[in-house]
Design a protein around this motif. Sequence first.
Motif, PDB file in Angstrom:
ATOM      1  N   PRO A  41       0.771  -1.274   0.363  1.00  0.00           N
ATOM      2  CA  PRO A  41      -0.121   0.257   0.314  1.00  0.00           C
ATOM      3  C   PRO A  41       1.048   0.926   0.098  1.00  0.00           C
ATOM      4  O   PRO A  41       1.742   1.618   1.008  1.00  0.00           O
ATOM      5  CB  PRO A  41      -0.623   0.100   1.245  1.00  0.00           C
ATOM      6  N   GLY A  42       0.736   2.371  -0.755  1.00  0.00           N
ATOM      7  CA  GLY A  42       1.152   3.062  -1.255  1.00  0.00           C
ATOM      8  C   GLY A  42       2.738   3.406  -1.095  1.00  0.00           C
ATOM      9  O   GLY A  42       3.184   4.673  -1.676  1.00  0.00           O
ATOM     10  N   LYS A  43       3.407   1.975  -2.260  1.00  0.00           N
ATOM     11  CA  LYS A  43       4.518   1.651  -2.997  1.00  0.00           C
ATOM     12  C   LYS A  43       4.348   1.714  -3.911  1.00  0.00           C
ATOM     13  O   LYS A  43       2.923   1.164  -4.532  1.00  0.00           O
ATOM     14  CB  LYS A  43       4.367   0.856  -2.042  1.00  0.00           C
ATOM     15  N   GLN A  44       5.008   1.536  -4.828  1.00  0.00           N
ATOM     16  CA  GLN A  44       5.714   1.377  -5.899  1.00  0.00           C
ATOM     17  C   GLN A  44       5.493  -0.282  -6.426  1.00  0.00           C
ATOM     18  O   GLN A  44       6.039  -0.495  -5.638  1.00  0.00           O
ATOM     19  CB  GLN A  44       6.798   1.803  -7.172  1.00  0.00           C
ATOM     20  N   ARG A  45       5.141  -0.447  -7.294  1.00  0.00           N
ATOM     21  CA  ARG A  45       5.349  -2.163  -8.076  1.00  0.00           C
ATOM     22  C   ARG A  45       6.933  -2.781  -7.848  1.00  0.00           C
ATOM     23  O   ARG A  45       7.488  -1.905  -8.753  1.00  0.00           O
ATOM     24  CB  ARG A  45       4.607  -2.573  -9.482  1.00  0.00           C
ATOM     25  N   GLU A  88       6.830  -6.840   6.153  1.00  0.00           N
ATOM     26  CA  GLU A  88       7.493  -6.991   5.069  1.00  0.00           C
ATOM     27  C   GLU A  88       7.039  -7.489   3.996  1.00  0.00           C
ATOM     28  O   GLU A  88       7.372  -6.654   2.610  1.00  0.00           O
ATOM     29  CB  GLU A  88       8.824  -5.827   5.279  1.00  0.00           C
ATOM     30  N   ASP A  89       6.267  -8.340   4.111  1.00  0.00           N
ATOM     31  CA  ASP A  89       6.588  -9.172   2.658  1.00  0.00           C
ATOM     32  C   ASP A  89       4.968  -9.026   2.529  1.00  0.00           C
ATOM     33  O   ASP A  89       4.494  -9.152   1.344  1.00  0.00           O
ATOM     34  CB  ASP A  89       6.481 -10.853   2.619  1.00  0.00           C
ATOM     35  N   THR A  90       3.918  -8.081   3.312  1.00  0.00           N
ATOM     36  CA  THR A  90       3.109  -7.953   3.388  1.00  0.00           C
ATOM     37  C   THR A  90       3.002  -7.284   1.883  1.00  0.00           C
ATOM     38  O   THR A  90       3.156  -6.469   1.433  1.00  0.00           O
ATOM     39  CB  THR A  90       2.488  -7.651   4.010  1.00  0.00           C
ATOM     40  N   ALA A  91       2.370  -7.178   0.729  1.00  0.00           N
ATOM     41  CA  ALA A  91       1.467  -6.477  -0.294  1.00  0.00           C
ATOM     42  C   ALA A  91       0.829  -7.399  -1.162  1.00  0.00           C
ATOM     43  O   ALA A  91       0.552  -8.715  -0.865  1.00  0.00           O
ATOM     44  CB  ALA A  91       3.022  -6.886  -0.823  1.00  0.00           C
ATOM     45  N   VAL A  92       0.134  -7.132  -2.264  1.00  0.00           N
ATOM     46  CA  VAL A  92      -0.337  -7.663  -3.436  1.00  0.00           C
ATOM     47  C   VAL A  92       0.740  -8.520  -4.627  1.00  0.00           C
ATOM     48  O   VAL A  92       1.627  -7.428  -4.802  1.00  0.00           O
ATOM     49  CB  VAL A  92      -0.984  -6.097  -3.786  1.00  0.00           C
ATOM     50  N   TYR A  93       0.340  -9.848  -4.991  1.00  0.00           N
ATOM     51  CA  TYR A  93       1.593 -10.007  -5.379  1.00  0.00           C
ATOM     52  C   TYR A  93       0.923 -10.322  -7.444  1.00  0.00           C
ATOM     53  O   TYR A  93       0.011 -11.077  -7.151  1.00  0.00           O
ATOM     54  CB  TYR A  93       2.244 -11.583  -4.844  1.00  0.00           C
ATOM     55  N   TYR A  94       2.019 -10.057  -8.142  1.00  0.00           N
ATOM     56  CA  TYR A  94       1.512  -9.729  -9.503  1.00  0.00           C
ATOM     57  C   TYR A  94       2.431 -10.773 -10.583  1.00  0.00           C
ATOM     58  O   TYR A  94       3.584 -10.750 -10.341  1.00  0.00           O
ATOM     59  CB  TYR A  94       1.561  -8.746 -10.250  1.00  0.00           C
TER      60      TYR A  94
END
Length: 116
Positions: A41-45, A88-94
Amino acid sequence: QVQLVESGGGLVQAGGSLRLSCAASGITVSRNAMSWYRQAPGKQRDFVAGITSGGITNYFDAVKDRFTTLRDNDKNTVNLQMNSLKSEDTAVYYCSTRTADGYNYWGQGTQVTVSS
């Protein structure tokens, strides 16, 4: 038409593991470079891991000793095995690939949440 569909995300405690899958159609994963990215959230891919058509893998330094990407040619999928997960690995993964015509394709993403 190229389609990439990720699955396997979820909520896991810190130190746990998850295995993400990217099911591809319209391409053959063994003939294409495939990549994993993530966006918090709030960060670049950001790039996480990749595998070339020749099977060479590379990883973002922060995940190098914890994540492994593999192809399953029979299922035409690419997997991302994630161990020793951190908050810190929490994210949406693509999942992503770039075809010979230079077009980048992306899946819809799968949410990974690591609780500390």
